[in-house]
Design a protein around this motif. Structure first.
Motif, PDB file in Angstrom:
ATOM      1  N   ALA A  34       4.278  -3.053   1.808  1.00 46.45           N
ATOM      2  CA  ALA A  34       2.611  -3.127   1.851  1.00 46.45           C
ATOM      3  C   ALA A  34       2.224  -3.415   0.665  1.00 46.45           C
ATOM      4  CB  ALA A  34       2.353  -1.536   2.121  1.00 46.45           C
ATOM      5  N   GLY A  35       3.088  -4.251  -0.278  1.00 53.92           N
ATOM      6  CA  GLY A  35       2.629  -4.995  -1.247  1.00 53.92           C
ATOM      7  C   GLY A  35       2.370  -4.006  -2.504  1.00 53.92           C
ATOM      8  N   VAL A  36       3.123  -2.916  -2.596  1.00 53.43           N
ATOM      9  CA  VAL A  36       3.186  -2.108  -3.820  1.00 53.43           C
ATOM     10  C   VAL A  36       4.410  -2.578  -4.548  1.00 53.43           C
ATOM     11  CG1 VAL A  36       3.576   0.209  -4.742  1.00 53.43           C
ATOM     12  CG2 VAL A  36       2.345  -0.021  -2.715  1.00 53.43           C
ATOM     13  N   GLY A  94      -2.773   0.008   2.488  1.00 54.40           N
ATOM     14  CA  GLY A  94      -2.922  -1.596   2.618  1.00 54.40           C
ATOM     15  C   GLY A  94      -3.732  -2.530   1.712  1.00 54.40           C
ATOM     16  N   ASP A  95      -4.724  -1.898   1.240  1.00 54.59           N
ATOM     17  CA  ASP A  95      -5.801  -2.418   0.349  1.00 54.59           C
ATOM     18  C   ASP A  95      -6.410  -1.410  -0.259  1.00 54.59           C
ATOM     19  OD1 ASP A  95      -7.176  -4.199  -1.048  1.00 54.59           O
ATOM     20  OD2 ASP A  95      -8.024  -5.208   0.799  1.00 54.59           O
ATOM     21  N   LEU A  96      -5.739  -0.998  -1.514  1.00 50.68           N
ATOM     22  CA  LEU A  96      -6.333   0.113  -2.096  1.00 50.68           C
ATOM     23  C   LEU A  96      -7.677  -0.327  -2.982  1.00 50.68           C
ATOM     24  CD1 LEU A  96      -3.011   1.689  -3.454  1.00 50.68           C
ATOM     25  CD2 LEU A  96      -4.553   2.607  -1.850  1.00 50.68           C
ATOM     26  N   VAL A 140       0.199   0.859  11.732  1.00 49.15           N
ATOM     27  CA  VAL A 140       0.720  -0.063  10.699  1.00 49.15           C
ATOM     28  C   VAL A 140      -0.161  -1.324  11.100  1.00 49.15           C
ATOM     29  CG1 VAL A 140       2.739  -1.479   9.986  1.00 49.15           C
ATOM     30  CG2 VAL A 140       3.000   1.114  10.915  1.00 49.15           C
ATOM     31  N   ILE A 141      -0.389  -1.690  12.014  1.00 45.03           N
ATOM     32  CA  ILE A 141      -1.531  -2.788  12.354  1.00 45.03           C
ATOM     33  C   ILE A 141      -2.717  -2.597  11.487  1.00 45.03           C
ATOM     34  CG2 ILE A 141      -2.593  -4.416  13.961  1.00 45.03           C
ATOM     35  CD1 ILE A 141      -0.277  -3.799  16.043  1.00 45.03           C
ATOM     36  N   ALA A 142      -3.246  -1.514  11.909  1.00 44.03           N
ATOM     37  CA  ALA A 142      -4.488  -1.232  11.369  1.00 44.03           C
ATOM     38  C   ALA A 142      -4.601  -1.536   9.637  1.00 44.03           C
ATOM     39  CB  ALA A 142      -4.953   0.133  11.454  1.00 44.03           C
TER      40      ALA A 142
END
Ligand SMILES: Nc1ncnc2c1ncn2[C@@H]1O[C@H](COP(=O)(O)OP(=O)(O)OP(=O)(O)O)[C@@H](O)[C@H]1O
Ligand SMILES: Nc1ncnc2c1ncn2[C@@H]1O[C@H](COP(=O)(O)OP(=O)(O)OP(=O)(O)O)[C@@H](O)[C@H]1O
Ligand SMILES: [Mg+2]
Ligand SMILES: [Mg+2]
Lengths: 361, 506, 313, 339
Positions: free
Chosen positions: A239-241, B360-362, B411-413
């Motif tokens: 997830a890019g962490v 996924g995008d904090l 997971v796709i979301a």
């Protein structure tokens, strides 16, 4: 589709169940509810023993407040363990006690001997703690040491360093002795007249640390990443962490908190002792115990600040009560029994919880 | 075939199983005859794995009876089941990474002299087994942890076959195997059924059932609906039984913008695994990458996403050279990826759906960097849950309580928090039921239509043909062929398995 | 809140003593002496110690005694500096405070019940050792906690005394074994190996003294290597008898406990101590220095194989 | 037919001989340790001539015995992905019960040994039952039981020491009575236990099952291995060895037993095990490594004392030894896993 069809009747049936069921479920699934209840039970039992005259001193608000002084290092180190255990992959920090010893000496020299002033000394000590934590973090996150082993090694090393650089002698200059005022009990302003005096360390160290850790975990993206990598390291990487940097940060924070505890310990003991954090059973094992009792899952990804704080209160007040309930040497011995029973009992309860209700919070 | 002349090998009746509040199976019945392959099909979460776990002794039922060769039995542990001759290949390989393949295969029923393991006797038997499943002999002493997932699955199969099975259970064995490996598996299965072994076969690849199965039991909502002879069924019929309605094949026409490519790979190398990969994908285009396991197709996705660093060649992203230090860097550029192994690489199991999406995008969670604004998070998450049709009462449910298809949507979301410029999907519908598959395919189409460049990496032939504008076939670390949407399954399979060596212009 | 003179106890004077740690013969012997005094003097004697020699655990116990509002609180502090503020707190709560065995010099304690001076004790150790070694040769010290103030003071005295009076004797090594007999024995063994000419070993605390003697015995070096130490009589008796230990230097610990309890009562009663006094038939000639507020039990007691059996602790 | 596999296949080429089917006899970690210990001993032999004499080596081996012995049990436990931090407190309980019984009844050697081992095994049983059947992480359980055992031990001591412990266990001691032909009995017994454990872990089916459990407990259960009884067994074995080690500890102590006995030993034991190359994550490990680890740790602390360096330094070296030993192990594993 099918899943919701299966789930909804369950939710509905739960709504129908009585208050008893929901209360039981809450107690078992919410660790803080259980800890809260236990604390109330301890207080109630002690107070009734007290009024029955079975205690050798009165178990009153003043005593409870005075006992809080030992809650400060315990809870802070519990929070340090929370950070590293949350980070997963067997996260644990056996070296916190040794860091307390080492940083205490750093503070002793900078404040008591070199006279650098309080502010600079605190900064220096905290930085030393963070540096110790960074060593752990580097070994664990970047080299891939199992945390238990990395921190066992640094436990030995830091402990030894503290003795070597201090020349085995506690530092107890006049400044350090006067620094005890930082640990003394104070009256809370405005509303304090009717309340017992609370140890100053609660306000100057514990509450700020707890608030900071809470904010970090619950309101920052760092906290999110920490929970993520503690829950599933691989998924976090996908997830890019940046799992290594974030895991290392957890150990740095643990070291930093240990550095702050070193200052608390110096204040509390009015001397900087090179064995402050490792004498007796040391500070690490009680801190881990507090974390586990507070509901932190040893496998990572689950844990709350409130759990640590409540577990500390429970243990500190229970221990204080035991000292009054058992005269002589039995007092301290029964503390061991109580801690063992609490720890195993709470874990067995966890287990029951998982079986009955699935996830634990 | 329901009135089979012989006594059934196994007859499970009225089986129910609850997990806490979840009713995994309700009053399920399953009767399997010796010497037949009995397929068990159903949507994700229908209860297939749970039913066979009960037979294998891995789970205990709440109600129900089991008869073995006509005699009632109680199975309270895997040991009981193994004693009856129940051998199981579980959905997830159940192996020991630090032990050798030989030890893995013999574990639990070692050949012994006294208490001592008879290494020599085991060594003699292992060769035969490795021959049968088509693994090289030299792997006998390799630690299983060193193998690929597909090889591990083959080891699991060998392990089950090595036991004296009277019932062999295969739970989605084909999901991660290549077609060549599947045909080996089928020949093993046929050999066993010829000896009278009863085989229970679970799969989402409905077409392969017609090759191997004799009877089919369909499960829905934790119940067994009915059992059919395979001759009486078609793929569409099975799919309809599974979802309980009529499936309409809908192919939405995609409009393809011929603009500058989003991503270009020029002669990308990755150690021994990839050599000289060239490809381009444009905004709005769906590029399918098909390859057998071990072909390097997965590594292409990992390289684009920054999980692996190329050892040679150039990557251009939106026309500019790109070096992705890691997934975080890729995401900042607008490249996101849905990983292949959902449970290991995708899901944060006991965390909430909301957590699983927003990780996924904090940066989107607050205008303040590093900060989390809970209300904003809730809004974003609820919006995605609605857009993707995730079935859940609220966003606070732990993802572990969801079915495979719904978890995959979550997971796709996660990848869609900001509309990605390049979306890489690895096995987007593996282990996902027909209905959810449909929805996921539609979603991919919609994303492409909105201008996202999509790279789909899959080992599912039907899928790659169905959704791709172009298909690249990867073999032994190179692009073996390129096809347009008019290609047939046969063309692609042939290219992937080595029959076609020339590159066919599209 | 309760009355000034006691929560649980009514009327009788309560004297509480907090040892460095519980369960070791030394402090349990003090406890025995204190109990005896309590019976004879009609006071209540409370004794509670931590399970490990840990300053924090000791502080918890002191706090609980403050809470119990005892009349006199006497402590043998693990860490004198950290005890000082707690003693102040006790005094503020109207409790008489004192130290025994180990002092907290910078505190508000009203009396320190001292067994013997550090000077006297150190000197007795070095003299016993030199006597056994014949005044010359190499010797080493096995100490216990690296941070124990009194042990470190003894070490200084021994060093100075040997340098001044026994030029042929030489201190070759100093090691720390913690409160662990087995570790003390292992370290003494290593010392004998490292220094083949080693002639003497001091086992400074009650854990190290039998440990070093055991090591000499195990190495078969009785008569070649001489040990002395600060062990309690019963633990040292076998070694004194077989010659692996030449002398144990201590004091009458039960009497020290008795004196501690007695002093507690005097403080509670608000009495002034004389500069020299007798407590009972066996404890005579106790000195008190009003300037430093230190009571002195008397000279150290040297146990040898001849007198060791008279002491049952 | 399996051409597609070729790019991914690790391991050496060729069909393995049956001999290669066997688990490795000596692991890389053990070879490294033997090397380090040899170098250290030679170095110390030069620096302090007395080091390589029997008078120095034999007590060193005697001191190694209890740590290595408990380490064998701990290795079993850690191989199954467990851990036992209660061994220090368990040594205390076994030692005090045995010592008190010897003082009170003067029982001879064998009954005293059996008593100590029995008590230890009983404590191990408590741990094992809670870990295997209570399904709680071992570190939590054993933290809890460590407190309980310490409580029991302190109550048994009754705020006193055990005085006049008879010399029944002198055969395990540091002295002349503890040796035959110059070999310390306690170390010889430890060697025998290590050898049996080594054979068991390498060749016995149930020994191999311990590795399987540590590698993947669920898979082990599914493969029909009786996981719980085996896990229980590892804790009982650890307990029994704790009981035996308690006898060695009594023998190495003085005629007085005090309540500091056993305190903190758990960390020394765990250090020896991890230095020996046993993976704390389970599934991999060796008792020979543990023995070598214990020897290394004891060599470091003896060496520091004999060199006349400050004894506080030895912990620093132990820490460094752990990092070096486990670090090389990690790096070696990593390079092996990379094709
Ligand atoms: N251990 C568990 N705890 C709670 N719920 C479970 C557990 N295992 C399965 N379930 C639930 O039981 C139901 C049936 O699951 P099962 O794994 O049997 O489905 P399946 O038909 O095998 O699906 P798939 O095709 O995705 O493998 C699902 O709703 C699932 O979420
Ligand atoms: N060269 C060989 N050819 C065929 N079989 C062999 C050969 N070497 C050994 N074996 C077989 O392999 C098995 C294991 O060998 P062996 O009995 O020597 O093991 P061991 O003595 O228990 O262990 P180690 O090899 O470590 O001494 C034996 O059953 C033996 O028959
Ligand atoms: Mg399934
Ligand atoms: Mg052989």
């Amino acid at each position: 589709m099918t899943i919701t069809a299966l789930k909804q009747p369950d939710a509905a049936s739960q709504r129908k169940r009585g208050f008893g069921y929901r209360a039981a479920k809450m107690l078992l699934t919410q660790r803080i509810a259980l800890l809260g209840l236990l604390t109330v039970i301890v207080l109630a039992v002690m107070v009734s023993l007290n009024s029955a005259g079975a205690l050798s001193g009165s178990y009153d608000a003043d005593y409870l407040a005075a006992a809080l002084i030992s809650a400060v290092p315990l809870a802070m180190l519990g929070l340090a363990q929370l950070m590293v255990i949350l980070s997963g992959r067997g996260g644990i920090d056996l070296s916190v006690g040794a860091i307390v010893s080492l940083c205490g000496i750093v503070f002793g020299y900078s404040y008591g001997v070199w006279d650098l002033g309080l502010f600079v000394s605190i900064l220096l000590t905290a930085a030393a703690g963070a540096l110790c934590g960074a060593v752990n973090g580097f070994l664990v996150a970047y080299i891939g040491f199992p945390p238990l082993i990395a921190t066992l090694a640094t436990f030995y090393a830091f402990k030894s360093l503290a003795l070597i650089i201090s020349g085995q002698k506690p530092i107890s200059t006049v400044q350090i002795q006067e620094f005890f005022s930082a640990a003394q009990a104070v009256e809370i302003p405005l509303i304090g007249q009717n309340l017992p005096n609370i140890p100053l360390g609660i306000f100057t160290f514990l509450i700020p640390t707890a608030a900071l850790v809470w904010v970090l975990l619950n309101r920052t993206t760092f906290g999110r990443r920490l929970f993520a990598l503690g829950t599933n390291d691989v998924a976090a990487a996908w997830a890019g962490v940046d799992t290594r940097a974030n895991r290392m940060s957890a150990y740095v924070i643990s070291g930093l908190i240990s550095g702050l505890v070193a200052i608390v310990a110096v204040a509390q003991f009015a001397s900087a002792r090179p064995d402050a954090g490792v004498s007796g059973n040391g500070m690490a094992l009680p801190a881990i115990t507090i974390a586990v009792l507070g509901g932190v899952a040893i496998t990572g990804g689950i844990g709350r600040v409130s759990g640590i704080l409540l577990a500390t209160l429970l243990v500190v007040w229970l221990n204080a009560g035991i000292l009054l309930a058992f005269a002589g040497n039995e007092g301290t011995q029964f503390q061991l029994l109580a801690l063992g029973v609490l720890l195993i009992g709470a874990s067995l309860l966890n287990n029951l919880t998982r079986k009955k209700f699935g996830v634990l919070h | 075939m329901s009135e089979h002349p012989t006594t059934p090998r196994i007859a499970m009746r009225g089986i129910s199983k609850n997990y806490g509040g979840v009713r995994a199976i309700r009053q399920a019945d399953l009767t399997v005859q010796p010497g037949t392959v009995h397929a068990l099909v159903g949507e994700n979460g229908a209860g297939k794995s749970t039913l066979i776990k009960i037979l294998a002794g891995a789970e205990q039922p709440d109600t129900g009876t089991i008869e073995f060769d006509g005699k009632p039995v109680t199975i309270t542990s895997t040991t009981d089941a193994i004693r009856l001759g129940v051998q199981t290949v579980y959905q997830e390989p159940q192996l020991f990474p630090d032990l050798s393949i030989t030890e893995n295969i013999f574990v639990g029923r070692e050949i012994k002299r006294g208490v001592r393991v008879d290494w020599a006797a085991q060594a003699a038997q292992i060769q035969e087994l490795l021959d049968m499943i088509g693994l090289p002999h030299k792997l006998a002493t390799a630690p299983v942890g060193d193998l690929s997932i597909a090889q591990q699955q083959q080891v699991s199969i060998a392990k089950a076959v090595a036991g004296d099975a009277s019932i062999l259970i295969l739970d989605e064995p084909s999901a991660i195997l290549t077609d060549a490996e599947i045909s080996v598996l089928f020949s093993i299965v046929r050999r066993l059924t010829a000896r009278g072994v009863a085989v229970i076969y679970i799969s989402h690849r409905l077409d392969e059932l017609f090759e191997i199965a004799d009877t089919v039991t369909v499960m829905r909502d934790g119940q067994t609906l009915d059992t059919y002879d395979i001759q009486d069924l078609t793929v569409t019929k099975i799919a309809e039984l599974m979802v309980g309605g009529i499936l309409t094949e809908q192919r939405e026409p995609r409009s393809f913008h011929n603009v500058a490519p989003t991503l270009e790979l020029h002669n990308i190398d990755l150690g021994q695994l990839l050599n000289g990969i060239n490809l381009q994908v444009r905004p709005g285009e769906i590029l399918g990458l098909y390859g057998l396991l071990g072909s390097g197709v997965a590594e292409i996705a990992e390289t684009v996403y920054g999980m692996k660093q190329p050892t040679g060649g150039r990557m251009l992203y939106q026309g500019k050279p790109m070096v992705n230090k890691g997934p975080a860097a890729a995401r900042r550029r607008g490249i996101t990826l849905v990983p292949a192994n959902r449970s290991a690489q995708g899901v944060f199991s006991f965390q909430s759906i909301g957590f699983n999406i927003s990780i996924g995008d904090l940066a989107k969670l607050s205008p303040l960097k590093g900060w989390v604004n809970k209300r904003r998070e809730r809004d974003i998450v609820l919006d995605l849950i609605k857009r993707l049709g995730v079935k859940t009462p609220n966003e606070n449910q732990p993802i572990s309580a969801m079915s495979g298809g719904n978890a995959q949507k979550v997971v796709i979301a996660r990848q869609l928090l900001s509309t990605p410029k390049l979306l890489v999907l690895a096995e987007p519908t593996q282990g996902v039921d027909v209905g959810a598959k449909e929805e996921i395919h539609r979603l991919i189409g919609q994303l492409a239509a909105s201008g996202t460049a999509v790279l789909v990496v899959t080992t599912d032939l039907a899928e790659v043909l169905r959704i791709s504008d172009r298909v690249l076939v990867v073999r032994e670390g190179s692009i073996a062929a390129e096809f347009g949407p008019d290609a047939t399954q046969v063309d692609i399979l042939a290219a992937a398995s080595g029959a076609v060596t020339t590159r066919k212009a599209s | 809140t309760g009355s000034a003179s006691g929560g649980a106890n009514t009327g009788t004077t309560t004297v509480a003593f907090v040892p460095k740690l519980q369960g070791i013969p030394y402090f349990e012997a003090m406890n025995a002496g204190g109990k005896k005094a309590a019976e004879e003097l009609g006071i209540k004697w409370l004794y509670q110690g931590p399970t490990t020699a840990d300053a924090a655990a000791q502080a918890d116990i002191v706090r609980s005694f403050i809470q119990q509002k005892v009349d006199t609180l006497i402590v043998a502090p693990n860490d004198p500096d950290s005890m000082a503020p707690l003693l102040k707190q006790a005094q503020d709560a109207g409790i008489k405070v004192a130290t025994a065995d180990t002092d907290a010099p910078n505190s508000v304690r009203e009396v320190f019940v001292n067994q013997t001076t550090e000077q006297n004790h150190g000197k007795a150790l070095s003299e016993s050792l030199m006597k056994a070694m014949g005044g010359s040769g190499e010797f080493a010290i096995v100490s216990c906690s690296e941070t124990a103030a009194n042990l470190n003071a003894y070490i200084d005295v021994i060093k100075k005394d040997v340098a001044a009076n026994h030029a042929q004797a030489e201190l070759v090594d100093l090691v720390y074994a913690g409160e662990d007999q087995a570790k003390a024995a292992a370290m003494a063994t290593d010392l004998m190996n490292a220094h083949p000419n080693l002639k003497g070993i001091v086992g400074l605390c009650s854990a190290a003294a039998p440990g070093v003697a055991q090591a000499v015995k195990d190495a078969g070096k009785i008569g070649k290597v001489f040990t002395v130490g600060g062990g309690t009589p019963m633990s040292m008796a076998p070694y004194l008898k077989d010659g692996s230990s030449s002398a144990a230097v201590l004091w009458d610990v039960q009497n020290l406990g008795y004196l501690t309890a007695w002093t507690g009562k005097e403080l509670a009663d608000g009495k002034q101590l004389q500069s020299s006094f007798d407590v009972n038939a066996t404890i005579k000639g106790v000195k008190y220095d009003p300037a430093t507020k230190v009571e002195l039990l008397g000279p150290p007691l040297v146990f040898t194989k001849d007198n060791v059996d008279q002491y049952k602790y | 037919m399996s051409t597609h596999l070729q790019s991914r296949t690790p391991a050496a080429a060729g069909t393995p001989s049956p001999r290669k089917m066997l688990p490795r006899r000596v692991t890389g970690q053990e070879i490294v340790l033997i090397g380090i210990i040899t170098v250290l001993w030679i170095l110390l032999g030069f620096l302090t001539p007395a080091f390589l004499t029997p008078g120095s080596i034999l007590p060193l081996l005697v001191a190694v015995a209890p740590i290595a012995l408990v380490g064998v049990g701990m290795t079993f436990v850690i191989i199954t992905a467990g851990i036992d931090v209660s061994v220090g407190a368990a040594i205390m309980v076994s030692a005090v019960i045995t010592a008190q019984t010897m003082v009170a009844t003067g029982i001879p050697l064998i009954p005293a040994l059996l008593l100590s081992i029995g008590v230890g095994a009983l404590l191990g049983l408590a741990n094992g039952l809670l870990v295997a059947y209570g399904k709680i992480h071992a570190i939590i359980i054993t933290f809890g039981t460590a407190n309980l055992f310490q409580f029991i031990g302190l109550r048994l001591f009754g705020s006193s020491t055990v005085n006049g412990v008879p010399g029944t266990f002198d055969v395990f001691g540091r002295g002349e009575a503890g040796r035959t032909l110059g070999i310390p009995h306690s170390f010889a017994i430890t060697l025998i236990v290590v050898a049996i454990a080594w054979w068991y872990l390498r060749h016995a089916a149930s020994g191999r099952h311990l590795f399987a459990i540590g590698g993947n407990a669920n898979a082990a259960r599914l493969a029909g291995i009786n996981v719980k009884p085996l896990v229980l067994m590892t804790y009982v074995i650890t307990g029994a060895l704790v009981g035996l080690a308690a006898c060695f500890v009594i023998a190495q102590g003085t005629s007085t037993l005090d309540q500091s006995v056993g305190v903190g030993r758990e960390l020394a034991v765990i250090a020896a095990v991890v230095i020996g190359g046993t993976s704390i994550l389970g599934g991999r490990g060796s008792v020979l490594g543990t023995l070598l680890g214990a020897i290394l740790v004891q060599t470091v602390s003896s060496g520091v004392t004999q060199l006349g360096w400050p004894s506080q330094l030895s912990d620093l070296f132990v820490g460094a030894a752990i990092i070096a030993a486990v670090g090389t192990d990690i790096i070696r594993e990593r390079s092996r896993r990379k094709p």
